[in-house]
Design an enzyme around this catalytic site. Sequence first.
Site, mmCIF file in Angstrom:
data_model
loop_
_atom_site.group_PDB
_atom_site.id
_atom_site.type_symbol
_atom_site.label_atom_id
_atom_site.label_comp_id
_atom_site.label_asym_id
_atom_site.label_seq_id
_atom_site.Cartn_x
_atom_site.Cartn_y
_atom_site.Cartn_z
ATOM 1 N N GLU C 60 0.945 -0.728 0.114
ATOM 2 C CA GLU C 60 -0.389 0.278 0.090
ATOM 3 C C GLU C 60 0.779 0.879 -0.207
ATOM 4 O O GLU C 60 0.349 2.522 -0.706
ATOM 5 C CB GLU C 60 -0.592 -0.108 1.169
ATOM 6 C CG GLU C 60 -2.577 -1.136 0.752
ATOM 7 C CD GLU C 60 -1.960 -2.456 1.095
ATOM 8 O OE1 GLU C 60 -1.009 -2.889 2.030
ATOM 9 O OE2 GLU C 60 -2.548 -3.281 0.488
ATOM 10 N N GLN C 82 -7.235 -1.435 -0.923
ATOM 11 C CA GLN C 82 -8.726 -2.548 -0.632
ATOM 12 C C GLN C 82 -9.733 -2.195 -0.419
ATOM 13 O O GLN C 82 -10.950 -2.774 -0.328
ATOM 14 C CB GLN C 82 -7.946 -3.699 -0.713
ATOM 15 C CG GLN C 82 -8.712 -4.838 -1.548
ATOM 16 C CD GLN C 82 -7.819 -6.519 -1.624
ATOM 17 O OE1 GLN C 82 -7.795 -7.036 -1.122
ATOM 18 N NE2 GLN C 82 -8.308 -6.317 -2.921
ATOM 19 N N HIS C 129 -11.532 -5.021 8.424
ATOM 20 C CA HIS C 129 -12.142 -4.974 7.369
ATOM 21 C C HIS C 129 -12.516 -3.537 7.254
ATOM 22 O O HIS C 129 -13.992 -3.292 6.859
ATOM 23 C CB HIS C 129 -12.617 -6.041 6.618
ATOM 24 C CG HIS C 129 -11.826 -6.521 6.273
ATOM 25 N ND1 HIS C 129 -10.998 -7.415 6.717
ATOM 26 C CD2 HIS C 129 -11.671 -6.758 4.648
ATOM 27 C CE1 HIS C 129 -9.847 -8.549 5.820
ATOM 28 N NE2 HIS C 129 -10.257 -8.711 4.907
HETATM 29 C C1 LIG Z 1 -2.044 -4.942 4.123
HETATM 30 C C2 LIG Z 1 -3.282 -5.367 3.333
HETATM 31 N N1 LIG Z 1 -3.816 -5.882 2.507
HETATM 32 C C3 LIG Z 1 -4.227 -6.003 1.284
HETATM 33 C C4 LIG Z 1 -5.103 -6.865 2.411
HETATM 34 C C5 LIG Z 1 -6.440 -7.968 1.321
HETATM 35 N N2 LIG Z 1 -6.273 -9.080 1.070
HETATM 36 C C6 LIG Z 1 -6.102 -10.043 1.315
HETATM 37 S S1 LIG Z 1 -5.266 -11.350 1.403
HETATM 38 C C7 LIG Z 1 -4.644 -11.157 -0.056
HETATM 39 C C8 LIG Z 1 -3.188 -11.525 -0.474
HETATM 40 C C9 LIG Z 1 -2.529 -12.325 -0.401
HETATM 41 O O1 LIG Z 1 -1.823 -13.154 -1.380
HETATM 42 P P1 LIG Z 1 -0.738 -13.641 -0.576
HETATM 43 O O2 LIG Z 1 0.126 -13.129 0.194
HETATM 44 O O3 LIG Z 1 -0.301 -14.879 -2.186
HETATM 45 O O4 LIG Z 1 -1.508 -15.330 0.745
HETATM 46 P P2 LIG Z 1 -2.748 -15.664 0.116
HETATM 47 O O5 LIG Z 1 -3.816 -15.284 0.263
HETATM 48 O O6 LIG Z 1 -2.158 -16.229 -1.650
HETATM 49 O O7 LIG Z 1 -2.028 -17.262 1.184
HETATM 50 C C10 LIG Z 1 -5.154 -8.978 -0.069
HETATM 51 C C11 LIG Z 1 -4.694 -8.707 -0.820
HETATM 52 C C12 LIG Z 1 -4.734 -7.514 3.344
HETATM 53 N N3 LIG Z 1 -5.502 -8.406 3.533
HETATM 54 N N4 LIG Z 1 -3.487 -6.878 4.085
#
Ligand SMILES: Cc1ncc(C[n+]2csc(CCOP(=O)(O)OP(=O)(O)O)c2C)c(N)n1
Lengths: 359, 359, 326, 326
Positions: C60, C82, C129
């Site tokens: 971010e 998001q 959230h």
């Molecule tokens: C700081 C932050 N930004 C955005 C989100 C929204 N979000 C939740 S899971 C995710 C994707 C995470 O991907 P990854 O790190 O590859 O883990 P995965 O879910 O694939 O196991 C996002 C963008 C969040 N939870 N925290």
Amino acid sequence: MNIVARFEIPYYQYLNETSTVIDTLPEFAQDPQHLQRLYRLMVLIRVFDSKAIALQRTGKLGTYPSSRGQEAVFVGMGDALAKTDLFVPYYRDFGTLIQRGAKLSDFLMYWGGDERGNSYSDDKTDFPFSVPVGSQPLHAAGIASAFKIRKEKRAVLVTCGDGATSQGDFYEALNLAGIWQLPVVFVVSNNQWAISVPRSAQTGAKTIAQKAIAAGFSGEQVDGNDVIAVRERVASALKKARENNEPTLLEILSYRQSDHTTADDASRYEPKGVRETEWVKEPIGRLRRYLESIQAWSETDEQKLLAECGETVDQAVAEYQNCPPQPIESIFDYLYETLPDIYAEQREDVKKKEVPVHG
Amino acid sequence: MNIVARFEIPYYQYLNETSTVIDTLPEFAQDPQHLQRLYRLMVLIRVFDSKAIALQRTGKLGTYPSSRGQEAVFVGMGDALAKTDLFVPYYRDFGTLIQRGAKLSDFLMYWGGDERGNSYSDDKTDFPFSVPVGSQPLHAAGIASAFKIRKEKRAVLVTCGDGATSQGDFYEALNLAGIWQLPVVFVVSNNQWAISVPRSAQTGAKTIAQKAIAAGFSGEQVDGNDVIAVRERVASALKKARENNEPTLLEILSYRQSDHTTADDASRYEPKGVRETEWVKEPIGRLRRYLESIQAWSETDEQKLLAECGETVDQAVAEYQNCPPQPIESIFDYLYETLPDIYAEQREDVKKKEVPVHG
Amino acid sequence: MAEISLVEAITQALAHEMRADADVVLLGEDIGKDGGVFRATQGLIDEFGPERVRDTPLAESMIAGVAIGMATQGLKPVAEFQFMGFIYPALDQIINHAARLRNRTRGRLTCPVVFRAPYGCGIRAPEHHSESTEAMFAHTPGLRVVIPSSPARAYGLLLASIRNPDPVVFLEPSRLYRWAKQDVPDNGKALPLDVCFTLRTGADVTLVTWGAMVKETMAAADALAKEGIQAEVIDVATIKPLDIATILASVEKTGRCVIIHEAPRTCGVGADISAQIAEQGLMFLKAPVQRVTGYDTIVPYARLERYYLPSENQIIEAVNNVMEFA
Amino acid sequence: MAEISLVEAITQALAHEMRADADVVLLGEDIGKDGGVFRATQGLIDEFGPERVRDTPLAESMIAGVAIGMATQGLKPVAEFQFMGFIYPALDQIINHAARLRNRTRGRLTCPVVFRAPYGCGIRAPEHHSESTEAMFAHTPGLRVVIPSSPARAYGLLLASIRNPDPVVFLEPSRLYRWAKQDVPDNGKALPLDVCFTLRTGADVTLVTWGAMVKETMAAADALAKEGIQAEVIDVATIKPLDIATILASVEKTGRCVIIHEAPRTCGVGADISAQIAEQGLMFLKAPVQRVTGYDTIVPYARLERYYLPSENQIIEAVNNVMEFA
Ligand SMILES: Cc1ncc(C[n+]2csc(CCOP(=O)(O)OP(=O)(O)O)c2C)c(N)n1
Ligand SMILES: Cc1ncc(C[n+]2csc(CCOP(=O)(O)OP(=O)(O)O)c2C)c(N)n1
Ligand SMILES: [Mg+2]
Ligand SMILES: [Mg+2]
């Protein structure tokens, strides 16, 4: 022009996708009972997962992130951890936590929207899931610092996804672990997606493991569909952490065999057919075929196991559904050790609140 | 176990610390006039620097960060930049900016506490100094994205110190540049210190250059006391950026031959004698000895240059001291394009404010 | 013409402005093929391509910093976070850079960015959230903070925000994303920033609110009308700079004011509105200004989150209280 | 006994608590050999060694996140941010983690961290070195915000903050670091948190302030006394949770109140105090509460920064205004 530094990134696999042993098995993996234990856990995770998704679909659970396809990662880590180590999970890691004393019902509580899900029945030391992606590796570095200051021979294991590796906090944690020589193992569970963003759009680095080079310690790729490799590499990294205060980054490769969460619809962005292609590498079938090949597993065992898992999960669901809600005023009761007086009135106020049933 | 990736970090130097040419000189460096130009600029920076410190000591300037020891870094970069490139500096970089159209008096204004110092007389495109350490590489990535979106063949050069490389933002910028293939060159001016924290306590990485590996592009070490090497490697990286949208990380090595700023006292933490040991590598004497060895510089040239530089600097000081202060209400006049009505009253109020002379 | 929801109005405004102005680019996590987790950018990548609808890596601070860099080059980036709970890593870039670039360069460099984020609780989402920390941005000189509460205002205010030459934090109440639909002609007409919208006129009491709480406030006003109390409802819309004149004029008329917001009570934007009324409107107040707000606690997980949110009943009760003063 | 300055009182408190409690560890940029850029940790590395006085790499989010991790293991980290303007990268860790770890684990894990930072303007430092955004932290449930304004309170409140089982944001007015000296016995006695300190009693008007503005406020009170106006001066000290009871009791007595703070006016902590007085104290107010604050602008660079700060004259003028009401 001189070359002043050189680096390389290894990749580890023992059991390949055709369930063939391609390298000398580590000692633990020569014990079929040990492998059966890992197998059982992976199956339990998968059964729980399907149940949780079903509960969500019928409005009985909130948003839920599936573990499907990553079972070997979570089981291998849990098996490698020592009781005295500390685990800092991200939100997909319940499969590790159930090996640490948390109960399946804890996770239903959590995803069902109840803070008590973070109490972790018989595991009072591990961290709760981190939702802000990439923030938790710093906590792990802090915990590892505490262990080192106190000269305790304990390691910290922290996990995150491939997407999380783009966050500044991830890097800051690695950098600190490298310079302070902290007893911490960073696991990146690379399931190839961060919601809709593929690994290939997340970083220009060929491997995520090489991000450790930026922090001056070693990084490895591990086949995350091979629970033997996961167990072995995590255990070995934890040992280096405990014994030599040496940090390691492990990139554990698998594939997210599901939507990101129940709130997601991967068909919007996931290329057709990829999930199926990847399925042939999937960890549970791979280990089962191997166990069968050494006569350590049968269809009867399988049926018995599935029945057991079904029962365990049903019991967790019952625990979850029978758990009375928290008192409303509990929303104030853990904010501070002692609630400052000026909030007492708000605490009284919320008790009287009637809330419409509709959203 | 397979090796899946290998990397190496090169180091560049042309003129070593005894002023011996150790590699084929790049074309520009075969022109003594070009080298003389670079030499003159380095001397000007050093003269200005001493003057600024003197002004600060007598209360005529605020906190000031010296360039002493890093002159070749700033001069080499300024010379390598094309007019149409864009430069995103950190707070020590005035030596680059004066080659871009900024005036010496701009920097006296800035460090004297006047926002107009950021107006950069004849340079309207480059960024002002970034004070929040490590935050500016992201701006560079954004600017480079804009250039790429518009298909302009322009590169962005951004600088920061060795300390800044520990910041998450630094890494996030590198990661983005790697994945989006941005026309940006990241220069880390590694002067071995971040205030009192030595490079050896900032990161466990052997080189800072290798941090580029985490982002999937190439990193190099450059001798920052050799203006020829700096000029050559920065120019070459900018060219790759402009022509192929290829990012590069350059770690340029020198030594901070001063306190961190005039507010600092390095004797509290800098080991005795190190500064003197490092002084033998210092860039100005190194180039002068080389120019003398090819009969391209004499003591007469030197005296003339010092006199010229003294005059230039005195003139800048006069401009600074003669510049009338901004109107008080200017503190509101650049907050928004048009000041929202509700702040009009505050703007009137500040005009009437009498302020005691004492702090 | 089909009626559209608030989130569809956001999409419509983005599409409109991208067609009208080639400098408008979008960036954020999952805004491309996925169309954003709330679908606010649905279909835009198909029309405008991945150069202008840019999926970013997950970072971010990066999103904000890169948007700032782009903006200085004449692009008009619209950056999506998001959820508001994930904007915090970007605060340094927003406060230390976006908000002050114009000021520190005496107007030489400017920063026409829109930072969009869904905000607020009540959608049974996981922890983090549900944030509503608009007060932090409202406290920051150099920023604008804009919060729409209907599809039409979402459309008109987003257009205005993109066209605004300074940084705007644009917060979208996720609880209203798919709530009431409205006819929103795609005519490219911006609504004015920096002014409140009076959603309902009334002589007895002024209700000041914004974001998703407009819903409960309007419902309360309806209920009160049945009891014979005519409430004037003001949607602040631009939280910073605050159009206090409209609020004061209303309070001068009604003599009574209740401020409703979802954010925690302490140091919420309601405090500032109340303080300004106390300073400038004390003479026409018939009763103390009251605030109906979120509690000074962390938004509870889904099972209890509705107890955190101010309810229609609480608003009615507060109005009844202020009506009791002679 | 020698008199010491505010910054020396900080050092004294840190040293005391490190001697008394082996779990107290310090971390931050340049806090080791350099003793911190303001010398708040001067000499501590010599006494306690680099394990307990830890120079960190340059990364503020890291400092906060690591302190949180340490705190969960029973250490009591005191983390220094070099200036408040550099705390923003750490806000995510502070808001999303430190402030809510106890709550989200129902008390299983706790976070006894102190986040220290010099704050405020007026020392002719470069840009970004002059922030006073305490309102952001005051808006965050789960945090405490403590601001000392004298050497004795710096000592006593810092001890209390370190001993407090929850996260504390401890802001030190850099303008006062070396201002007035005081006798501060090193007796390990903490002062109470969560209460205001009445620095001067008076029956005519209540002046509410904190941090460096205590200086101008006390000077104004002295000047007013010469004109026969007796001001009661309250140093809020703990900004969150706010001891509104003490303030209300004073305003009940005096009927008049002026709030003075250095932060920008809009959504500053003064707004909340004013709003609470309006809600609970309207009946005993003889004049509208006034705020004398920093402007809603970015703190100017050194040449004009004194114009940003509220002045003694402005405070006197505001008091004269509120005295004019019958
Ligand atoms: C700081 C932050 N930004 C955005 C989100 C929204 N979000 C939740 S899971 C995710 C994707 C995470 O991907 P990854 O790190 O590859 O883990 P995965 O879910 O694939 O196991 C996002 C963008 C969040 N939870 N925290
Ligand atoms: C985010 C942030 N944290 C802390 C500071 C205070 N500070 C100013 S310069 C500096 C050291 C920077 O070191 P380095 O990056 O190596 O650059 P150098 O000054 O050595 O050229 C620090 C800690 C700051 N300006 N910004
Ligand atoms: Mg992933
Ligand atoms: Mg340095």
